[in-house]
Design an enzyme around this catalytic site. Structure first.
Site, short mmCIF file in Angstrom:
data_model
loop_
_atom_site.label_atom_id
_atom_site.label_comp_id
_atom_site.label_asym_id
_atom_site.label_seq_id
_atom_site.Cartn_x
_atom_site.Cartn_y
_atom_site.Cartn_z
N GLY A 82 0.76 -0.83 -0.06
CA GLY A 82 0.28 -0.01 0.05
C GLY A 82 1.17 0.98 0.02
O GLY A 82 2.15 1.60 0.49
N GLN A 122 3.30 9.56 0.63
CA GLN A 122 4.75 9.24 0.41
C GLN A 122 5.56 9.71 -0.74
O GLN A 122 6.29 9.41 -1.29
CB GLN A 122 4.31 7.72 0.44
CG GLN A 122 3.50 7.61 2.48
CD GLN A 122 3.91 5.49 2.14
OE1 GLN A 122 2.71 5.12 2.21
NE2 GLN A 122 4.65 5.26 2.31
N HIS A 143 -1.34 7.91 7.08
CA HIS A 143 -0.36 8.18 6.46
C HIS A 143 -0.78 10.09 5.88
O HIS A 143 -0.04 10.88 6.11
CB HIS A 143 0.26 7.85 4.76
CG HIS A 143 1.17 6.89 5.02
ND1 HIS A 143 2.24 7.28 6.05
CD2 HIS A 143 1.27 6.12 4.82
CE1 HIS A 143 3.49 6.53 5.59
NE2 HIS A 143 2.36 4.88 5.17
N HIS A 155 -3.04 1.49 7.64
CA HIS A 155 -1.62 2.40 7.89
C HIS A 155 -1.64 3.25 6.72
O HIS A 155 -1.35 4.53 7.05
CB HIS A 155 -1.27 1.26 7.06
CG HIS A 155 0.13 0.91 7.25
ND1 HIS A 155 1.05 1.27 7.98
CD2 HIS A 155 0.69 2.86 6.42
CE1 HIS A 155 2.16 1.19 7.34
NE2 HIS A 155 2.26 2.16 6.49
N GLU A 156 -2.29 3.15 5.68
CA GLU A 156 -2.52 4.60 4.49
C GLU A 156 -3.07 5.56 5.34
O GLU A 156 -3.29 6.53 4.45
CB GLU A 156 -2.75 3.51 3.17
CG GLU A 156 -2.32 2.24 2.70
CD GLU A 156 -0.52 2.26 2.97
OE1 GLU A 156 -0.61 3.62 2.77
OE2 GLU A 156 -0.05 1.37 2.84
N CYS A 193 6.98 0.17 6.46
CA CYS A 193 6.33 1.04 5.95
C CYS A 193 7.68 1.75 5.21
O CYS A 193 8.83 1.57 5.56
CB CYS A 193 6.09 2.67 7.27
SG CYS A 193 5.37 3.60 5.82
N LEU A 194 7.80 1.22 2.94
CA LEU A 194 8.28 2.06 3.22
C LEU A 194 9.10 3.71 3.26
O LEU A 194 9.83 4.06 2.75
CB LEU A 194 7.62 2.26 1.45
CG LEU A 194 7.41 0.90 0.74
CD1 LEU A 194 6.78 1.54 -0.74
CD2 LEU A 194 8.62 0.05 0.57
#
Ligand code: CO
Length: 169
Positions: free
Chosen positions: A46, A51, A139, A135-136, A93-94
């Site tokens: 995701g 991001q 963000h 999670h997304e 997480c990226l």
């Protein structure tokens, strides 16, 4: 295709509250294409628009679902409209490379938003997909998964997080 870079812990755009999308136009289509290509290159399940440095309320999810199929979805202005139960999954997480921690989240959620077609979307998710959506959407509010772990665990990670931020800056 423009190459977009993943923004990493310490970048202020990750702490911004992303703005709602007012209208779905070609720029949003392009944003979603960029997000899917970054996700494919970086590997992940995701991604949120901030991001890659765009503080708009857009997320994508590309994750295995409970029935063995995959969820491949872009959602504009996503919100969680109901939630049930609790569970813990290990998250990464990226934007927070190298850190993985168990995070307690709602076990079942209903997600609403707009599809790129402009049609309303509403679906229920549980288990891992439910975690990914939470999670997304976090963000988009400037919240990272490391904000949701215990204060003790967070303190233990502080050095590592500052190192990531220093390398970023
Ligand atoms: Co993330």
């Amino acid at each position: 295709m423009s190459m977009k870079k993943i923004r990493v812990y310490g970048d202020p755009v990750l702490r911004e509250k992303a703005k709602p999308v007012e209208g779905i136009d070609e720029s949003i289509d392009q944003l979603v294409r960029d997000m899917f290509s970054v996700l494919e290159i970086e590997g992940g399940i995701g991604l949120a628009a901030n991001q890659i440095g765009v503080p708009l309320r857009v997320i994508i999810v590309s994750a295995p679902s409970d029935d063995g199929t995959r969820i491949e979805l872009a959602l504009v202005n996503p919100v969680i409209t109901s939630a049930e139960g609790w569970l813990e999954h290990e998250e990464g997480c990226l934007s927070v490379p190298g850190i993985y921690e168990e995070v307690r989240r709602r076990a079942k959620v209903t997600v609403e938003g707009l599809q790129l077609s402009g049609e309303r979307y509403e679906a229920g998710y549980e288990d891992l997909p439910a975690t990914v959506f939470q999670h997304e959407i976090d963000h988009l509010d400037g919240v990272l998964f490391v904000d949701r772990i215990s204060p003790l665990k967070r303190r233990l990670l502080e050095k590592e997080l500052s190192k990531i931020a220093r390398e970023e800056g």
